[in-house]
Design a protein around this motif. Structure first.
Motif, PDB file in Angstrom:
ATOM      1  N   HIS A 199      -9.628  -3.657  -5.800  1.00  0.00           N
ATOM      2  CA  HIS A 199      -9.044  -4.050  -4.528  1.00  0.00           C
ATOM      3  C   HIS A 199     -10.113  -4.709  -3.646  1.00  0.00           C
ATOM      4  O   HIS A 199     -11.286  -4.300  -3.668  1.00  0.00           O
ATOM      5  CB  HIS A 199      -8.476  -2.834  -3.803  1.00  0.00           C
ATOM      6  CG  HIS A 199      -7.311  -2.197  -4.507  1.00  0.00           C
ATOM      7  ND1 HIS A 199      -6.082  -2.798  -4.589  1.00  0.00           N
ATOM      8  CD2 HIS A 199      -7.199  -1.009  -5.157  1.00  0.00           C
ATOM      9  CE1 HIS A 199      -5.249  -2.001  -5.254  1.00  0.00           C
ATOM     10  NE2 HIS A 199      -5.904  -0.915  -5.614  1.00  0.00           N
ATOM     11  N   VAL A 252       0.849  -1.188   0.000  1.00  0.00           N
ATOM     12  CA  VAL A 252       0.000   0.000   0.000  1.00  0.00           C
ATOM     13  C   VAL A 252       0.887   1.241   0.000  1.00  0.00           C
ATOM     14  O   VAL A 252       1.915   1.297   0.663  1.00  0.00           O
ATOM     15  CB  VAL A 252      -0.937  -0.009   1.232  1.00  0.00           C
ATOM     16  CG1 VAL A 252      -0.148   0.005   2.539  1.00  0.00           C
ATOM     17  CG2 VAL A 252      -1.905   1.169   1.187  1.00  0.00           C
ATOM     18  N   THR A 262     -10.764  -4.496  -0.477  1.00  0.00           N
ATOM     19  CA  THR A 262     -11.365  -3.621   0.533  1.00  0.00           C
ATOM     20  C   THR A 262     -11.707  -2.243  -0.031  1.00  0.00           C
ATOM     21  O   THR A 262     -12.806  -1.732   0.190  1.00  0.00           O
ATOM     22  CB  THR A 262     -10.421  -3.450   1.740  1.00  0.00           C
ATOM     23  OG1 THR A 262     -10.143  -4.738   2.292  1.00  0.00           O
ATOM     24  CG2 THR A 262     -11.054  -2.570   2.805  1.00  0.00           C
ATOM     25  N   LYS A 263     -10.804  -1.645  -0.777  1.00  0.00           N
ATOM     26  CA  LYS A 263     -10.985  -0.287  -1.293  1.00  0.00           C
ATOM     27  C   LYS A 263     -11.789  -0.241  -2.582  1.00  0.00           C
ATOM     28  O   LYS A 263     -12.124   0.837  -3.066  1.00  0.00           O
ATOM     29  CB  LYS A 263      -9.623   0.378  -1.517  1.00  0.00           C
ATOM     30  CG  LYS A 263      -8.857   0.682  -0.233  1.00  0.00           C
ATOM     31  CD  LYS A 263      -9.580   1.730   0.609  1.00  0.00           C
ATOM     32  CE  LYS A 263      -8.751   2.131   1.813  1.00  0.00           C
ATOM     33  NZ  LYS A 263      -9.455   3.143   2.646  1.00  0.00           N
ATOM     34  N   GLU A 287      -4.215   0.145  -1.963  1.00  0.00           N
ATOM     35  CA  GLU A 287      -4.268  -1.044  -1.122  1.00  0.00           C
ATOM     36  C   GLU A 287      -3.221  -2.022  -1.627  1.00  0.00           C
ATOM     37  O   GLU A 287      -2.967  -2.094  -2.832  1.00  0.00           O
ATOM     38  CB  GLU A 287      -5.666  -1.678  -1.186  1.00  0.00           C
ATOM     39  CG  GLU A 287      -5.863  -2.871  -0.282  1.00  0.00           C
ATOM     40  CD  GLU A 287      -7.299  -3.402  -0.317  1.00  0.00           C
ATOM     41  OE1 GLU A 287      -7.504  -4.545   0.121  1.00  0.00           O
ATOM     42  OE2 GLU A 287      -8.196  -2.679  -0.787  1.00  0.00           O
TER      43      GLU A 287
END
Length: 253
Positions: free
Chosen positions: A165, A139, A167-168, A208
């Motif tokens: 990504h 990251v 999570t993002k 990320e």
């Protein structure tokens, strides 16, 4: 809580904008003034936010569904706390092959193995050019090692691309420097496919951490975004329901 994944995609091409603009607005802090009166600014880690503007979308009187889409965009986006996946339309400048006289980031109408199509006579679609990471990246990384498949030209100057990504969500990047580190042929899905490897300096910084073999999209990259601060999208029109709305987005955090 912010939701970065599983967001709806803005149907930009359907809304027929007449002008588009994409940028990465830098984050910086003012370091004061030097002895000759010049302001000194220091760039902060992360490199700013991706922005997208689509101007003068063409809505005519008989475009009922397009008016509905604008209504929906305003209902979801006003307030800036609900997000969208916003495409960056790079069809005309990316490293895509020319097919039937036009640069094609995506080909469609692909049939099943027996040559048949779906019941509405449509077929599958796929990107003509795609890539993957060939090394892990942390990251905040400012460099990526990438293997690009099927490009009609070398990567040069600056192409946009995106990574989904975990999570993002979808995040868009572009590179400001590229160097080819290798090339060859690799068997992908049972087909021999040419590739070229690159080391890219990117901006903004990687949102990320990503591992080797992470897929990278070069055709119509996307970024999770929200309406820009202070912007709202009303439903308005003039005589005969004509309207030319402008859409303004900024990367969501």
């Amino acid at each position: 809580m912010a939701q970065y994944i599983n967001n709806p995609t803005v149907p930009v091409l359907y809304l027929r904008p007449k002008r588009a603009a994409f940028d990465v607005i830098g984050n910086s802090i003012d370091g004061g003034v030097n002895g000759v009166g010049q302001s000194i600014s220091m760039e902060m880690s992360g490199g700013g936010r991706v922005t997208a503007v689509y101007e003068q979308c063409v809505l005519q009187g008989d475009d009922t569904e397009r008016h509905e889409v604008v209504n929906w965009l305003g209902a979801r986006g006003n307030g800036g706390f609900r997000f969208f996946n916003v495409p960056i339309i790079n069809d005309g400048i990316g490293p895509f092959p020319v097919i039937r006289g036009k640069r094609r980031p995506i080909i469609d109408g692909i049939s099943h193995s027996d040559g048949s199509l779906f019941s509405d006579m449509s077929g599958y679609s796929q990107a003509t050019v795609w890539a993957k990471l060939i090394d892990d990246a942390a990251v905040g990384a400012g460099q990526l090692s990438m293997r690009v498949y099927g490009a009609a030209r070398p990567l040069r100057w600056s192409d946009w691309f995106s990574i989904s990504h975990p999570t993002k969500g979808w995040r868009a990047y572009r590179y400001w420097e590229s160097s080819k580190t290798g090339e060859g042929v690799e068997t992908v899905g049972g087909t021999d496919t040419s590739f070229a490897d690159y080391l890219l300096g990117i901006g903004p910084a990687l949102r990320e951490a990503a591992t080797a073999d992470t897929r990278v999209e070069l055709a119509r990259p996307m970024c999770v975004m929200k309406f820009a601060q202070g912007y709202t999208l009303p439903w308005d029109y003039e005589a005969w329901y004509q309207s030319r709305p402008t859409l303004q987005f900024v990367e969501a955090f």
